[in-house]
Design a protein around this motif. Sequence first.
Motif, PDB file in Angstrom:
ATOM      1  N   VAL A 113       0.758  -1.238   0.109  1.00 46.24           N
ATOM      2  CA  VAL A 113       0.144  -0.146   0.000  1.00 46.24           C
ATOM      3  C   VAL A 113       1.110   1.265  -0.019  1.00 46.24           C
ATOM      4  O   VAL A 113       1.843   1.246   0.868  1.00 46.24           O
ATOM      5  N   TYR A 114       0.491   2.281  -0.878  1.00 49.26           N
ATOM      6  CA  TYR A 114       1.487   3.503  -0.767  1.00 49.26           C
ATOM      7  C   TYR A 114       0.285   4.479  -0.270  1.00 49.26           C
ATOM      8  O   TYR A 114      -0.681   4.681  -0.809  1.00 49.26           O
ATOM      9  N   GLN A 115       0.960   5.297   0.563  1.00 49.61           N
ATOM     10  CA  GLN A 115       0.391   6.434   1.212  1.00 49.61           C
ATOM     11  C   GLN A 115       1.254   7.819   0.798  1.00 49.61           C
ATOM     12  O   GLN A 115       2.594   7.725   0.784  1.00 49.61           O
ATOM     13  N   HIS A 116       0.565   8.796   0.245  1.00 49.83           N
ATOM     14  CA  HIS A 116       0.986   9.939  -0.102  1.00 49.83           C
ATOM     15  C   HIS A 116       1.548  10.853   1.035  1.00 49.83           C
ATOM     16  O   HIS A 116       0.890  11.045   2.015  1.00 49.83           O
ATOM     17  N   GLY A 117       2.812  11.080   1.055  1.00 47.67           N
ATOM     18  CA  GLY A 117       3.585  11.879   2.109  1.00 47.67           C
ATOM     19  C   GLY A 117       3.556  10.790   3.396  1.00 47.67           C
ATOM     20  O   GLY A 117       2.991   9.945   3.451  1.00 47.67           O
ATOM     21  N   PHE A 118       4.644  11.417   4.209  1.00 49.61           N
ATOM     22  CA  PHE A 118       4.781  10.736   5.436  1.00 49.61           C
ATOM     23  C   PHE A 118       4.263  11.763   6.417  1.00 49.61           C
ATOM     24  O   PHE A 118       4.051  12.680   6.527  1.00 49.61           O
ATOM     25  N   HIS A 119       3.931  11.052   7.745  1.00 46.83           N
ATOM     26  CA  HIS A 119       3.306  11.808   9.035  1.00 46.83           C
ATOM     27  C   HIS A 119       4.391  12.548   9.538  1.00 46.83           C
ATOM     28  O   HIS A 119       5.891  12.230   9.578  1.00 46.83           O
ATOM     29  N   VAL A 120       4.251  13.676  10.009  1.00 47.77           N
ATOM     30  CA  VAL A 120       5.083  14.605  10.714  1.00 47.77           C
ATOM     31  C   VAL A 120       5.428  13.913  11.978  1.00 47.77           C
ATOM     32  O   VAL A 120       6.639  13.916  12.152  1.00 47.77           O
ATOM     33  N   GLY A 121       4.837  13.053  12.651  1.00 52.71           N
ATOM     34  CA  GLY A 121       5.192  12.455  13.662  1.00 52.71           C
ATOM     35  C   GLY A 121       4.079  11.497  14.137  1.00 52.71           C
ATOM     36  O   GLY A 121       3.023  11.056  13.490  1.00 52.71           O
ATOM     37  N   LEU A 122       4.215  10.874  15.374  1.00 57.86           N
ATOM     38  CA  LEU A 122       3.286   9.819  15.984  1.00 57.86           C
ATOM     39  C   LEU A 122       3.421  10.153  17.501  1.00 57.86           C
ATOM     40  O   LEU A 122       4.112  10.780  18.156  1.00 57.86           O
ATOM     41  N   ARG A 123       2.361   9.504  18.091  1.00 61.73           N
ATOM     42  CA  ARG A 123       2.052   9.710  19.471  1.00 61.73           C
ATOM     43  C   ARG A 123       1.936   8.196  20.184  1.00 61.73           C
ATOM     44  O   ARG A 123       1.418   7.414  19.459  1.00 61.73           O
ATOM     45  N   GLY A 124       2.615   8.341  21.158  1.00 65.68           N
ATOM     46  CA  GLY A 124       2.628   6.702  21.927  1.00 65.68           C
ATOM     47  C   GLY A 124       3.279   6.906  23.289  1.00 65.68           C
ATOM     48  O   GLY A 124       4.070   7.845  23.566  1.00 65.68           O
ATOM     49  N   GLN A 125       3.146   5.671  23.743  1.00 65.96           N
ATOM     50  CA  GLN A 125       4.183   5.488  25.059  1.00 65.96           C
ATOM     51  C   GLN A 125       5.493   4.960  24.584  1.00 65.96           C
ATOM     52  O   GLN A 125       5.816   4.096  23.870  1.00 65.96           O
ATOM     53  N   TYR A 126       6.298   5.208  25.600  1.00 65.84           N
ATOM     54  CA  TYR A 126       7.678   4.776  25.464  1.00 65.84           C
ATOM     55  C   TYR A 126       8.388   4.603  26.833  1.00 65.84           C
ATOM     56  O   TYR A 126       8.366   5.169  27.669  1.00 65.84           O
ATOM     57  N   ALA A 127       9.040   3.364  26.679  1.00 66.72           N
ATOM     58  CA  ALA A 127      10.054   2.960  27.770  1.00 66.72           C
ATOM     59  C   ALA A 127       9.255   2.653  29.146  1.00 66.72           C
ATOM     60  O   ALA A 127       9.487   2.917  30.157  1.00 66.72           O
ATOM     61  N   GLY A 128       8.024   2.118  28.936  1.00 62.00           N
ATOM     62  CA  GLY A 128       7.257   1.521  29.899  1.00 62.00           C
ATOM     63  C   GLY A 128       6.483   2.958  30.546  1.00 62.00           C
ATOM     64  O   GLY A 128       5.946   2.500  31.651  1.00 62.00           O
ATOM     65  N   SER A 129       6.711   3.843  30.047  1.00 61.44           N
ATOM     66  CA  SER A 129       5.811   5.322  30.568  1.00 61.44           C
ATOM     67  C   SER A 129       4.466   5.139  30.241  1.00 61.44           C
ATOM     68  O   SER A 129       4.091   4.664  29.017  1.00 61.44           O
TER      69      SER A 129
END
Length: 575
Positions: free
Chosen positions: A157-173
């Motif tokens: 699947v091809y998506q036009h453009g890449f996302h500015v960033g993403l949101r999520g949890q990191y390192a057990g936080s």
Amino acid sequence: MDLSVSLAVLLRPCRCRSLLLPPRRRSPRFPIVDAMIKFSGFSTGDELKVKVNKLTSTKTQLPYSYYSLPYCPPEKIVDSAENLGEVLRGDRIENSPYVFKMREPQMCNVLCRVTLNAKTAKAFKEKIDDEYRVNMILDNLPLVVPIRRPDQENSIVYQHGFHVGLRGQYAGSKEEKHFIHNHLTFTVKIHKDPVTELSRIVGFEVRPFSIRHVYDGQWNEKTRLKTCDPHAKVLVTNSETPQEVEDKKEIIFTYDVNFEESDVKWASRPPSNPDLLCVYAGTGVQFFGMIVVTMMFAVLGFLSPSNRGGLMTAMLLLWVFMGLFAGYFAARLYKMFKGAEWKKIALKTAFLFPATVFAIFFILNAVIWGQRSSGAVPFGTMFALVFLWFGISVPLVFVGSYVGFRKPAIEDPVKTNKIPRQIPEQAWYMNPAFSILIGGILPFGAVFIELFFILTSIWLQQFYYIFGFLFIVFLILIVTCAEITIVLCYFQLCSEDYLWWWRSYLTSGSSALYLFLYAAFYFFTKLEITKPVSGMLYFGYMLIASYSFFVLTGTIGFYACFWFTRLIYSSVKID
């Protein structure tokens, strides 16, 4: 969610529409513009400049300029000239500091270093929350992110453009944080033209990463990053620490460039079987010229019905001499499709249609011979017809083809996207068979009344005098063929279906089917023919007439649609 354990997390699509592309297609397109293209190529070391476009989101539908976020700017930001449509769409095409060299890979290029403040950090977070994507352009190709579909093997699947960033949890936080894609791995897919030895760009892909770059000492132009070492030729594929977006955070933007050979050829989007289309278009011009001149002579009184056989003689001679225009227009269209063998197209134009008609005529004449009828064409007359064909028409077709092929190729009015996209599912009324059959009704309706008088004059041995009215009907036929083809062609392009070449020909050409059906209706309701041989002659000659009508009306519709697409796309500007 642990961002360090899976690369898929960084490439995960965020509730955005995707576009499935086939692995290899020769007919590229973008939503409407699918018709024309201008070739270009690059030598090794040539400079490739990446342009940036607006930031887009399917959640808000509000586009923003690329530099509305504190991305790395060039020394001077230059806006590309936009037309009214681009402005209304919110396009903002600008230059960027991303510069590549053809066939020269680059690793871990440092673009710039940015220190966020409260305002810029907030701006990044808002765009990440709204799932904004960054759009870029290289040689008019949009930047896409390839993502493998988990439900289908070897499907991408091809998506036009890449996302500015993403949101999520990191390192057990347990707290969700915002991370920015600050490292881009570009892949430029190229196809080498064996004729020109130039490399042509056929794909522009990217894989975005979030990486908190680390370095020793104070930052300067010679600082080497520990997380990305170009000297060791190590491409960044993972990072234990993604780049967080917060106030006073330092972000280093980097990128890699890789060039890959591709089997996907540079788009030429000619229609399927373009040679046959060129032959029929050229033959249609030959028919058109013959009928126009014949009509003018008849209207001016040079072809009186009292001169028995004068009309038929004039039509045959005009057909022969119009072979010059058949060869010319067939060769011009053939050269536009990048054809190189003009003699082949001239040979097909000279023989395809005449040979088909002559074969049917010869069989019918043999049947008449068998009945010992005076309607059979004598051997001497048959020889004269063959001489007109081979001795005059064929040489003139070759002369016309030679002249037409020596002319410069028809220039395409716009340079289009070369990435092929699947034609979306069409509405039922845009089904090719349905739209073609519907399109033939209006041209047939334009000649429906006059057709009765023509058939009566031919098969009931009556004279036809009203050539002035016939000429008006012929003009109406031209207008209706052009109108219905242009309208249906426009609907087709708006539905993102770019296969308009043959459909434009068949749309108005399908009126010949209704002509033949009406001829059958006329046979059973108006004529009193009982002998099978007579019926065979009637349907044989009406088959020739319908075939000729198909070539004539199809050519009118094709050139009308061809002119229409060139007209609308000549006003389209794509950088």
